[in-house]
Motif scaffolding. Structure first.
Motif, PDB file in Angstrom:
ATOM      1  N   ASN A  43      -1.053  51.909 -24.282  1.00  0.00           N
ATOM      2  CA  ASN A  43      -1.776  52.288 -23.434  1.00  0.00           C
ATOM      3  C   ASN A  43      -2.880  52.930 -24.656  1.00  0.00           C
ATOM      4  OD1 ASN A  43      -1.561  55.462 -24.607  1.00  0.00           O
ATOM      5  ND2 ASN A  43      -0.437  55.953 -22.424  1.00  0.00           N
ATOM      6  N   ASN A  44      -4.575  53.258 -22.695  1.00  0.00           N
ATOM      7  CA  ASN A  44      -6.005  53.561 -23.760  1.00  0.00           C
ATOM      8  C   ASN A  44      -5.570  55.003 -23.970  1.00  0.00           C
ATOM      9  OD1 ASN A  44      -6.428  50.479 -23.876  1.00  0.00           O
ATOM     10  ND2 ASN A  44      -6.314  50.907 -21.190  1.00  0.00           N
ATOM     11  N   ASP A  45      -5.115  56.151 -23.999  1.00  0.00           N
ATOM     12  CA  ASP A  45      -4.946  57.302 -24.060  1.00  0.00           C
ATOM     13  C   ASP A  45      -6.097  57.404 -24.814  1.00  0.00           C
ATOM     14  OD1 ASP A  45      -3.485  57.043 -21.717  1.00  0.00           O
ATOM     15  OD2 ASP A  45      -2.698  59.255 -22.144  1.00  0.00           O
ATOM     16  N   TYR A  46      -5.527  56.521 -26.208  1.00  0.00           N
ATOM     17  CA  TYR A  46      -5.870  57.294 -27.837  1.00  0.00           C
ATOM     18  C   TYR A  46      -8.149  56.935 -27.688  1.00  0.00           C
ATOM     19  CZ  TYR A  46      -6.787  57.393 -33.108  1.00  0.00           C
ATOM     20  OH  TYR A  46      -6.864  57.755 -34.310  1.00  0.00           O
ATOM     21  N   ALA A  47      -7.809  55.239 -28.020  1.00  0.00           N
ATOM     22  CA  ALA A  47      -9.176  54.961 -27.304  1.00  0.00           C
ATOM     23  C   ALA A  47      -9.859  56.094 -26.511  1.00  0.00           C
ATOM     24  CB  ALA A  47      -9.158  54.376 -26.782  1.00  0.00           C
ATOM     25  N   ALA A  48      -8.811  56.795 -25.292  1.00  0.00           N
ATOM     26  CA  ALA A  48      -9.862  57.463 -24.282  1.00  0.00           C
ATOM     27  C   ALA A  48     -10.671  59.094 -24.429  1.00  0.00           C
ATOM     28  CB  ALA A  48      -9.242  57.416 -22.664  1.00  0.00           C
ATOM     29  N   TYR A  49      -9.736  59.644 -25.496  1.00  0.00           N
ATOM     30  CA  TYR A  49      -9.442  60.831 -25.695  1.00  0.00           C
ATOM     31  C   TYR A  49     -10.920  60.998 -27.308  1.00  0.00           C
ATOM     32  CZ  TYR A  49      -6.033  62.824 -23.055  1.00  0.00           C
ATOM     33  OH  TYR A  49      -5.194  63.228 -21.765  1.00  0.00           O
ATOM     34  N   LEU A  50     -10.226  59.746 -27.920  1.00  0.00           N
ATOM     35  CA  LEU A  50     -11.238  59.538 -29.491  1.00  0.00           C
ATOM     36  C   LEU A  50     -12.611  59.437 -28.905  1.00  0.00           C
ATOM     37  CD1 LEU A  50     -12.204  59.413 -32.535  1.00  0.00           C
ATOM     38  CD2 LEU A  50     -11.195  56.900 -31.637  1.00  0.00           C
ATOM     39  N   MET A  51     -13.281  59.016 -27.994  1.00  0.00           N
ATOM     40  CA  MET A  51     -14.594  58.775 -27.322  1.00  0.00           C
ATOM     41  C   MET A  51     -14.630  60.245 -27.044  1.00  0.00           C
ATOM     42  SD  MET A  51     -16.008  56.389 -24.007  1.00  0.00           S
ATOM     43  CE  MET A  51     -15.186  56.879 -22.551  1.00  0.00           C
ATOM     44  N   ALA A  52     -13.716  61.038 -25.853  1.00  0.00           N
ATOM     45  CA  ALA A  52     -14.211  62.364 -25.430  1.00  0.00           C
ATOM     46  C   ALA A  52     -14.229  63.048 -27.014  1.00  0.00           C
ATOM     47  CB  ALA A  52     -13.445  63.366 -24.637  1.00  0.00           C
ATOM     48  N   TYR A  53     -13.898  63.155 -27.616  1.00  0.00           N
ATOM     49  CA  TYR A  53     -13.670  63.883 -28.290  1.00  0.00           C
ATOM     50  C   TYR A  53     -14.798  64.030 -29.534  1.00  0.00           C
ATOM     51  CZ  TYR A  53     -12.867  66.830 -33.015  1.00  0.00           C
ATOM     52  OH  TYR A  53     -12.176  67.216 -34.221  1.00  0.00           O
ATOM     53  N   GLN A  54     -15.523  62.383 -29.919  1.00  0.00           N
ATOM     54  CA  GLN A  54     -16.859  61.629 -30.532  1.00  0.00           C
ATOM     55  C   GLN A  54     -18.342  62.760 -29.185  1.00  0.00           C
ATOM     56  OE1 GLN A  54     -16.438  57.877 -31.345  1.00  0.00           O
ATOM     57  NE2 GLN A  54     -15.081  58.805 -33.148  1.00  0.00           N
ATOM     58  N   ASN A  55     -18.323  62.341 -27.990  1.00  0.00           N
ATOM     59  CA  ASN A  55     -19.268  62.074 -26.900  1.00  0.00           C
ATOM     60  C   ASN A  55     -18.724  63.128 -25.985  1.00  0.00           C
ATOM     61  OD1 ASN A  55     -21.295  60.226 -28.441  1.00  0.00           O
ATOM     62  ND2 ASN A  55     -19.485  59.401 -28.123  1.00  0.00           N
TER      63      ASN A  55
END
Length: 372
Positions: A43-55
């Protein structure tokens, strides 16, 4: 191979119930976190949390979770290291609570490993939220519904809700336990209670689907924002409403889970005089909370995770019932509930475990043998 090694390691705890075997089991679980592929759940959870972590300031997530992201980011950790930190904290909390609430912590760990453990690797906010809720629930189960215990529980709910807002709903467990108490539930027919809960769950689900959803559609038109925007999308298993064949399958799955919980609690009440025991009033409060969740799940399947989180409570009840049963005897209710818990847990984890862990390991072993 990895799973089997871990299983043997945890099973050692059945014979050697000491701190060494327990810590070894914990270390295995923590090690598993570092080798589980981040896309295991597709699913897209990893990408969503990666973006949240960076921004962190550019995403709309709960303030408690954003604060945690900022703290970890300020330490210089990579996103994967921060993700592991979240999961380490959650797993350690589960491990501590398992040891506190049940002497048969090894069996509980096995139940967790072969059910929701791998799903928890992906849904970071839900995992850490449930970890704090689980502390509060364990306090109520072990110490009862006193004012101080309820306040402690609500404090953990507040922390959990700041990480994922759906966690605030668990506060209703205290309400249902405190003010909606059932008397003499141990005298009720177990089979009838389970059958009744099955059909009540189906009724609540379809009422939520066909009645509550249209009402929400009407109400949201009068609000400045669509407070359920995206929640009412048809045909979405992960979010929104389920449709098609799922409209027949998933309500039955929910009914089975809720009914199994009811059956196990009613069975457990027969051993109410045993020590140490779980608080029956709280268990009945959780049953009422589960009924409350069903219409919400009908509106948006995302709420299902709140019910799925409770899976470990089913394992705990089975462990207690196994402890109290007479040698060589297993009640019919416990037998069928055990099968339901085992098969449902494996159903959730099998595709993740065998596809991503077991199968690649076997392939590597076979390849090594052929080459040598």
């Amino acid at each position: 191979m990895i799973i089997m090694i871990g299983l043997v390691l945890i099973l050692i705890g059945l014979w050697k119930k000491n701190i060494i075997s327990s810590v070894l089991s914990l270390l295995f679980m923590l090690w598993m976190i570092t080798i589980v592929p981040h896309d295991i759940y597709s699913n897209n959870d990893y990408a969503a949390y990666l973006m949240a972590y960076q921004n962190p300031d550019s995403v709309s997530m709960e303030p408690g979770f954003i604060l945690m992201l900022k703290i970890l980011y300020s330490t210089g950790l990579s996103f994967d290291q921060a993700r592991w930190t979240f999961l380490f904290v959650g797993t350690i909390i589960f491990w501590l609570m398992f040891r506190w609430i049940s002497k048969s912590w090894s069996l509980v760990l096995i139940g967790y490993l072969f059910s929701t453990f791998f799903i928890d690797q992906v849904q970071l906010r839900n995992t850490i939220m449930w970890a704090f809720i689980f502390i509060g629930i364990c306090i109520l189960l072990k110490r009862g519904i006193s004012k101080i215990n309820v306040l402690l529980f609500l404090a953990f709910v507040f922390v959990a809700g700041s990480i994922q807002s759906s966690g605030y709903l668990y506060a209703l467990i205290a309400l249902f336990s405190k003010f909606f108490v059932e008397n003499n539930t141990s005298n009720k027919n177990t089979f009838i209670e389970g059958l009744k809960s099955f059909f009540i769950t189906l009724f609540l689900y379809y009422a939520g689907y066909y009645v509550l959803t249209p009402i929400l559609n009407i109400v949201q038109k009068f609000l400045p924002i669509h407070f359920v925007e995206g929640y009412l999308t048809s045909g979405a298993k992960g979010g929104g409403q389920v449709g098609g064949l799922g409209l027949a399958i998933y309500p039955i799955q929910l009914a089975i889970i809720v009914s199994v919980f009811v059956l196990l609690v009613r069975e457990y009440e027969k051993y109410n005089d045993k020590e140490p025991r779980l608080n029956i009033t709280v268990l009945n409060g959780i049953i009422k909370f589960n009924y409350f969740l069903i219409p919400l799940i009908a509106v948006n399947f995302n709420f299902f995770r709140l019910l799925r989180n409770e899976w470990i409570l089913l394992v705990l009840l089975l462990v207690y019932l196994n402890k109290y049963r007479k040698p060589g005897y297993l009640s019919t209710t416990t037998f069928w509930c055990s099968l339901a818990v085992v098969f449902s847990g494996l159903w959730w984890s099998s595709g993740l475990v065998y596809t991503n862990i077991v199968s690649p390991t076997i392939t590597e072993i076979v390849s090594y043998i052929i080459q040598n």
